[in-house]
Design an enzyme around this catalytic site. Structure first.
Site, PDB file in Angstrom:
ATOM      1  N   SER A 124       0.887  -1.269   0.163  1.00 57.74           N
ATOM      2  CA  SER A 124      -0.039   0.081   0.043  1.00 57.74           C
ATOM      3  C   SER A 124       0.833   1.284   0.042  1.00 57.74           C
ATOM      4  O   SER A 124       1.824   1.254   0.445  1.00 57.74           O
ATOM      5  CB  SER A 124      -0.967   0.091   1.168  1.00 57.74           C
ATOM      6  N   TYR A 148      -2.210  -1.027  10.983  1.00 57.67           N
ATOM      7  CA  TYR A 148      -2.184  -1.454   9.623  1.00 57.67           C
ATOM      8  C   TYR A 148      -1.059  -1.029   8.831  1.00 57.67           C
ATOM      9  O   TYR A 148      -0.514  -2.003   7.906  1.00 57.67           O
ATOM     10  CB  TYR A 148      -3.414  -0.910   8.894  1.00 57.67           C
ATOM     11  N   LYS A 152       1.844  -3.777   6.745  1.00 55.97           N
ATOM     12  CA  LYS A 152       2.213  -3.895   5.277  1.00 55.97           C
ATOM     13  C   LYS A 152       3.755  -3.514   5.353  1.00 55.97           C
ATOM     14  O   LYS A 152       4.536  -4.333   4.578  1.00 55.97           O
ATOM     15  CB  LYS A 152       1.597  -2.616   4.687  1.00 55.97           C
TER      16      LYS A 152
HETATM   17  P1  NAD Z   1     -11.059  -7.156   0.966  1.00 55.55           P
HETATM   18  O1  NAD Z   1     -11.326  -6.872   2.480  1.00 55.55           O
HETATM   19  O2  NAD Z   1     -12.162  -6.600   0.079  1.00 55.55           O
HETATM   20  O3  NAD Z   1     -10.346  -8.307   0.541  1.00 55.55           O
HETATM   21  C1  NAD Z   1      -9.511  -9.177   1.372  1.00 55.55           C
HETATM   22  C2  NAD Z   1      -9.937 -10.405   1.666  1.00 55.55           C
HETATM   23  O4  NAD Z   1      -8.955 -11.234   2.424  1.00 55.55           O
HETATM   24  C3  NAD Z   1     -11.508 -10.562   2.218  1.00 55.55           C
HETATM   25  O5  NAD Z   1     -12.022 -11.308   1.347  1.00 55.55           O
HETATM   26  C4  NAD Z   1     -11.056 -11.244   3.409  1.00 55.55           C
HETATM   27  O6  NAD Z   1     -12.245 -12.138   3.902  1.00 55.55           O
HETATM   28  C5  NAD Z   1      -9.915 -12.102   3.335  1.00 55.55           C
HETATM   29  N1  NAD Z   1      -9.145 -12.234   4.479  1.00 55.55           N
HETATM   30  C6  NAD Z   1      -8.741 -11.757   5.345  1.00 55.55           C
HETATM   31  N2  NAD Z   1      -8.291 -12.035   6.506  1.00 55.55           N
HETATM   32  C7  NAD Z   1      -7.903 -13.375   6.051  1.00 55.55           C
HETATM   33  C8  NAD Z   1      -7.295 -14.599   6.296  1.00 55.55           C
HETATM   34  N3  NAD Z   1      -6.661 -14.453   7.518  1.00 55.55           N
HETATM   35  N4  NAD Z   1      -7.224 -15.721   5.748  1.00 55.55           N
HETATM   36  C9  NAD Z   1      -8.104 -15.920   4.566  1.00 55.55           C
HETATM   37  N5  NAD Z   1      -8.572 -14.806   4.024  1.00 55.55           N
HETATM   38  C10 NAD Z   1      -8.597 -13.638   4.823  1.00 55.55           C
HETATM   39  O7  NAD Z   1      -9.997  -5.851   0.693  1.00 55.55           O
HETATM   40  P2  NAD Z   1      -9.373  -5.432  -0.604  1.00 55.55           P
HETATM   41  O8  NAD Z   1      -9.753  -3.946  -0.878  1.00 55.55           O
HETATM   42  O9  NAD Z   1      -9.758  -6.146  -1.809  1.00 55.55           O
HETATM   43  O10 NAD Z   1      -7.734  -5.450  -0.348  1.00 55.55           O
HETATM   44  C11 NAD Z   1      -7.011  -6.574  -0.676  1.00 55.55           C
HETATM   45  C12 NAD Z   1      -5.561  -6.416  -0.232  1.00 55.55           C
HETATM   46  O11 NAD Z   1      -4.929  -4.979  -0.518  1.00 55.55           O
HETATM   47  C13 NAD Z   1      -5.425  -6.245   1.283  1.00 55.55           C
HETATM   48  O12 NAD Z   1      -4.231  -6.881   1.625  1.00 55.55           O
HETATM   49  C14 NAD Z   1      -5.330  -4.777   1.582  1.00 55.55           C
HETATM   50  O13 NAD Z   1      -4.641  -4.377   2.714  1.00 55.55           O
HETATM   51  C15 NAD Z   1      -4.470  -4.329   0.244  1.00 55.55           C
HETATM   52  N6  NAD Z   1      -4.976  -2.870   0.060  1.00 55.55           N
HETATM   53  C16 NAD Z   1      -6.022  -2.274  -0.169  1.00 55.55           C
HETATM   54  C17 NAD Z   1      -6.268  -1.247  -0.517  1.00 55.55           C
HETATM   55  C18 NAD Z   1      -7.792  -0.291  -0.673  1.00 55.55           C
HETATM   56  O14 NAD Z   1      -7.894   0.736  -0.513  1.00 55.55           O
HETATM   57  N7  NAD Z   1      -8.857  -1.339  -0.835  1.00 55.55           N
HETATM   58  C19 NAD Z   1      -5.192  -0.175  -0.798  1.00 55.55           C
HETATM   59  C20 NAD Z   1      -4.132  -0.542  -0.518  1.00 55.55           C
HETATM   60  C21 NAD Z   1      -3.788  -1.965  -0.183  1.00 55.55           C
HETATM   61  C1  WQD Z   2      -9.412   9.627   0.818  1.00 61.28           C
HETATM   62  C2  WQD Z   2      -9.784  11.281   1.100  1.00 61.28           C
HETATM   63  C3  WQD Z   2      -9.918  11.763   3.528  1.00 61.28           C
HETATM   64  C4  WQD Z   2     -13.858   9.433   4.144  1.00 61.28           C
HETATM   65  C5  WQD Z   2      -7.008   4.859   2.820  1.00 61.28           C
HETATM   66  C6  WQD Z   2      -5.771   4.192   3.925  1.00 61.28           C
HETATM   67  C7  WQD Z   2      -4.772   3.717   2.782  1.00 61.28           C
HETATM   68  C8  WQD Z   2      -5.173   2.801   1.770  1.00 61.28           C
HETATM   69  C9  WQD Z   2      -6.483   3.356   0.965  1.00 61.28           C
HETATM   70  C10 WQD Z   2      -5.089   0.514   2.349  1.00 61.28           C
HETATM   71  C11 WQD Z   2      -9.076  11.654   2.151  1.00 61.28           C
HETATM   72  C12 WQD Z   2     -11.252  12.159   2.657  1.00 61.28           C
HETATM   73  C13 WQD Z   2     -12.734  10.374   3.402  1.00 61.28           C
HETATM   74  C14 WQD Z   2     -14.895  10.438   4.358  1.00 61.28           C
HETATM   75  C15 WQD Z   2     -13.522  12.258   3.593  1.00 61.28           C
HETATM   76  N1  WQD Z   2      -5.851   1.513   2.011  1.00 61.28           N
HETATM   77  N2  WQD Z   2     -12.626  11.477   3.183  1.00 61.28           N
HETATM   78  N3  WQD Z   2     -14.673  11.670   4.210  1.00 61.28           N
HETATM   79  O1  WQD Z   2      -7.182   7.809   3.844  1.00 61.28           O
HETATM   80  O2  WQD Z   2      -6.352   8.164   1.376  1.00 61.28           O
HETATM   81  O3  WQD Z   2      -6.351   5.973   2.249  1.00 61.28           O
HETATM   82  O4  WQD Z   2      -7.112   4.043   2.007  1.00 61.28           O
HETATM   83  O5  WQD Z   2      -3.861   0.264   2.014  1.00 61.28           O
HETATM   84  O6  WQD Z   2      -3.688   2.936   3.680  1.00 61.28           O
HETATM   85  O7  WQD Z   2      -5.319   4.910   4.855  1.00 61.28           O
HETATM   86  O8  WQD Z   2      -8.550   7.092   1.553  1.00 61.28           O
HETATM   87  O9  WQD Z   2     -10.801   6.873   1.048  1.00 61.28           O
HETATM   88  O10 WQD Z   2     -10.451   6.941   3.431  1.00 61.28           O
HETATM   89  O11 WQD Z   2      -9.648   8.859   1.910  1.00 61.28           O
HETATM   90  O12 WQD Z   2     -13.417  13.442   3.517  1.00 61.28           O
HETATM   91  O13 WQD Z   2     -15.953  10.033   4.802  1.00 61.28           O
HETATM   92  O14 WQD Z   2     -11.277  11.528   1.430  1.00 61.28           O
HETATM   93  O15 WQD Z   2      -9.547  12.811   4.274  1.00 61.28           O
HETATM   94  O16 WQD Z   2      -8.571  13.057   2.029  1.00 61.28           O
HETATM   95  P1  WQD Z   2      -6.967   7.329   2.177  1.00 61.28           P
HETATM   96  P2  WQD Z   2      -9.971   7.351   2.093  1.00 61.28           P
END
Ligand code: NAD
Ligand code: WQD
Length: 336
Positions: A124, A148, A152
């Protein structure tokens, strides 16, 4: 290629599985369903004609994971499984370290045991911490501001050490910026449990009438309109980045961190304005104080992905919002 996709019923995993199947790859999904539902599997089948192999298991369960590798011929792993809510990670840090870090170590140990040493890991942009100035590139220092983000960073560091210890490992740590959007069919998208933490699902639920108004976290940042700026990337572009990464693993050296972003920044109020125009719905909002831990501006330098993976994001913000709205309006209660 025959691939294990952990977390494959989740938001990004399910979109990646569709693209993998469409490119002819064989997929085995492992997910414990802690944040997803098996309902997505029939949606994948409707899109691709293939009902993917699904195993309900926890990556922390060494016996169950060993069984997966002994019963299926796995060449590489795409590892999405993990807990991802920043706020929740401050409340239950041990669960985050246990699930994300211990679970990943268990998975990597079993991969090593079965001599599967090709891995794409979901990292991330959060690993850039709060001290770097955007555009963020992979040479910059990393840090974490919450449990979190720590998970990562720890997993990335573990993978760096692993790749140094044994040159047979080939690993891509994909650092996602802000994934949004949904499959263009409107049949698959993000389906958060409870009140969404992230901006786009929140705005979408306001537009569809499930939530009354958006709280905009601060309008006094040093940005053009004072609201936070982020690099939103279409989930299908992200999915295609995973396919490029997995196909490039043979040529990658060691463990490579690679940004997956567009390189463009968009503010909260620009998102609200576009969502309103595209959906035709009012998006009432109130300006409230900044959210603790947020920073003003985050966007990627996406050059390394182009050089190493021959990948770049092609879907623009309007497409991201149109696809989010199609999914949300056609499935107001997600997969239920
Ligand atoms: P998500 O929660 O939709 O998908 C994650 C999946 O992993 C879920 O289906 C959950 O049931 C499964 N899971 C969690 N713990 C588990 C375990 N111990 N064993 C088996 N399955 C498990 O999330 P997503 O948005 O699809 O994110 C996928 C990956 O990408 C995550 O690792 C997340 O940290 C990373 N990521 C997401 C974002 C985002 O904003 N969505 C941003 C950066 C990184
Ligand atoms: C986006 C913008 C908020 C919600 C997060 C995690 C990051 C990554 C992606 C996993 C910001 C603003 C948000 C709301 C708002 N995930 N906001 N009202 O914070 O950039 O990233 O998700 O790895 O680690 O921190 O994403 O969508 O929460 O926010 O004003 O109700 O929207 O302040 O500027 P963020 P976000």
């Amino acid at each position: 290629m025959s691939l294990l996709v952990t977390g494959g019923t989740g938001y990004i995993g399910s979109h990646t599985v569709v693209e993998l199947i469409e490119k002819g790859h064989e997929v085995v999904i492992v997910d414990n369903l802690s944040n997803s539902s098996t309902r997505v599997l029939s949606r994948i089948e409707a899109l691709t004609g293939v009902f993917p192999t699904f195993i309900q298991a926890d990556i922390c369960d060494a016996k169950a994971m060993s069984d997966v590798f002994s019963q299926h011929d796995i060449e590489a792993v795409i590892h999405f499984a993990g807990l991802k809510a920043v706020g929740e990670s401050n409340e239950i840090p041990l669960s985050y370290y246990q699930n994300n870090v211990s679970g990943s170590i268990t998975l990597f140990e079993i991969m090593a045991k079965f001599n599967v040493k090709k891995l794409v890991f979901s990292s991330s942009a959060t690993v850039y911490g709060e001290n770097n100035i955007s555009p963020l590139d992979e040479s910059m220092a990393t840090s974490a501001t919450n449990p979190y983000g720590q998970t990562k960073l720890m997993i990335e560091n573990i993978l760096m050490d692993l790749a140094k210890s044994d040159t047979k490992w080939s690993i891509a740590c994909l650092r996602y910026f802000n994934p949004i959007g949904a499959h263009a069919s409107g049949t698959m998208g993000e389906n958060p449990n409870g009140i969404p933490n992230n901006l786009l699902p929140y705005v979408a639920q306001v537009a569809v009438g499930r939530l009354a108004q958006l709280n905009v976290f601060g309008d006094d940042y040093d940005t053009p309109d004072g609201t936070g700026v982020r690099d939103y990337i279409h989930v299908v572009d992200l999915a295609l980045g995973h396919i490029k990464a997995v196909e490039a693993l043979n040529d990658l050296q060691g463990c490579q961190p690679i940004n997956l972003g567009t390189g463009n920044g968009t503010s909260v109020l620009e998102i609200v304005k576009s969502f309103k125009a595209i959906s035709g719905k009012d998006i009432p909002y109130a300006i409230v104080p900044r959210r603790v831990g947020d920073i003003a501006t985050v966007f990627a330098n996406a050059d390394k992905a182009l050089t190493l993976l021959n990948w770049k994001a092609v879907r623009d913000l309007n497409t991201m919002i149109e696809d989010t709205w199609r999914w949300q309006s056609q499935n107001p209660n997600g997969f239920e």
